[in-house]
Design an enzyme around this catalytic site. Structure first.
Site, PDB file in Angstrom:
ATOM      1  CE  LYS A 116       3.426   6.953   3.510  1.00  0.00           C
ATOM      2  NZ  LYS A 116       3.118   6.673   4.931  1.00  0.00           N
ATOM      3  CG  HIS A 171      -0.340   0.095   2.528  1.00  0.00           C
ATOM      4  ND1 HIS A 171       0.233  -0.997   3.154  1.00  0.00           N
ATOM      5  CD2 HIS A 171      -0.178   1.159   3.386  1.00  0.00           C
ATOM      6  CE1 HIS A 171       0.692  -0.620   4.336  1.00  0.00           C
ATOM      7  NE2 HIS A 171       0.468   0.683   4.495  1.00  0.00           N
ATOM      8  CG  HIS A 197      -3.855   3.625   0.712  1.00  0.00           C
ATOM      9  ND1 HIS A 197      -2.985   3.758  -0.335  1.00  0.00           N
ATOM     10  CD2 HIS A 197      -3.170   4.017   1.817  1.00  0.00           C
ATOM     11  CE1 HIS A 197      -1.825   4.197   0.101  1.00  0.00           C
ATOM     12  NE2 HIS A 197      -1.911   4.369   1.406  1.00  0.00           N
TER      13      HIS A 197
END
Length: 330
Positions: free
Chosen positions: A204, A200, A253
């Site tokens: 990053k 998810h 998300h």
């Protein structure tokens, strides 16, 4: 259908050539041998689809050759048709005991020979096709397992890089999978949900450490960069065919039910179901985990918070289901 590769072993030249000519009419590739030993050497070399063995041959007769074929790992699965001048019950049983698949008597009836050979080779092709399919399925399962093991490794690395609490990705994945099963999603969809949940926050990796690990609040400019991580996830994962169906969570998300989320500002059911499911798990685990700036929150406080933002952050139809799931787990 392409012809089969067939070895014909008979010490009588006339019988051998007669059988070969009958079978050649149907497009089969015929290889001949004059005795059982010669037949074994030839069969090991070409690995035929069928072997025809005369019983009475010098050096090594057909029954003995058949026994050798059945004990040879290379040839054990090759069908064998025994040919004999004898048509009594004992001769047939001897042939079967030796490992033969079928039995023909001389003089050879050309039509019977061709029909039996066609039947045996067709069944053998089906068996080989079935075995090849099982081998492909086994290889596919092993490949999927390797993929999933790799994804799990990536998720652990992501947790470390993001300085998440240990096991965060696995916990939110397990929670999301349990909820998906409670909602009755098919396994074919859950497998992609599981992969997406594990990855998810892969986007990053594109966020500078100075922003990702900043101890204080982010500036508006830094938030612009931080909110790019779902876009990075999409750009990196979309070209990978087997991960493309898992993109809903890495990409969506952070969307919210009221449309105030990012990166697309999706609202309501425009947000993929997998992402709506995952949003509960992500918030729950974040609030229930210790962070450098605060301790974990009590279960009842977390439940209250989730209920309060249902309809703004969360899908209001899914909220009672998620909270019921937490009651079951507790």
């Amino acid at each position: 259908m392409a012809g089969a590769s067939i070895v014909v072993a008979d010490d009588e030249p006339v019988a051998r050539e007669l059988i070969a000519s009958y079978l050649a009419r149907d497009g089969h590739q015929i290889h001949t041998a004059t005795n059982g030993l010669e037949c074994l050497h030839l069969a090991r070399e070409i690995l035929p689809d069928l072997i025809l063995l005369d019983v009475m041959m010098p050096t090594m007769d057909g029954l003995e050759a058949c026994q050798h074929i059945r004990s040879d790992p290379l040839l054990a699965e090759v069908p064998v048709l025994i040919i004999s001048t004898l048509d009594d019950r004992t001769s047939r049983l001897n042939g079967i005991n030796a490992g033969a698949d079928d039995f023909l008597t001389k003089p050879i009836d050309s039509l019977e020979l061709r029909v039996r050979v066609q039947s045996i080779t067709r069944l053998n092709r089906y068996r080989k096709l079935h075995e090849s399919r099982r081998e492909l399925e086994t290889a596919y399962d092993a490949l999927q397992q390797a993929y999933d093991t790799t994804i799990l490794g990536w998720s652990r690395a992501l947790d470390l890089r993001d300085r998440e609490t240990e096991g965060h990705s696995q916990r939110v994945t397990n929670m999301s999978v349990r909820m998906a099963k409670m909602l009755g999603l098919p396994e074919s969809e859950i497998v992609h949900l599981r992969r997406g949940a594990l990855l998810h926050d892969i986007g990053k990796l594109g966020i500078p450490d100075a922003i990702l690990h900043k101890p204080g609040p982010l500036t508006p400019e830094e938030w612009v960069i931080m909110r790019l991580h779902p876009v990075y996830a999409y750009e990196w994962l979309a070209p990978i065919e087997y991960l493309r169906p898992a993109l809903d969570i890495p990409y969506c998300h952070h969307e919210k039910w009221d449309g105030s989320g990012y990166p697309q500002g999706l609202a309501g059911t425009a947000i993929p179901l997998a992402a709506r499911i995952f949003a509960f798990a992500d918030v729950w685990d974040a609030m229930r985990s210790d962070r450098p700036y605060r301790k974990s929150m009590p279960v009842e406080r977390v439940k209250q918070h989730i209920a309060e933002i249902s309809g703004s952050h969360f899908d209001p139809d899914l909220t009672p289901i998620f909270l019921a799931l937490q009651e079951e787990i507790a």
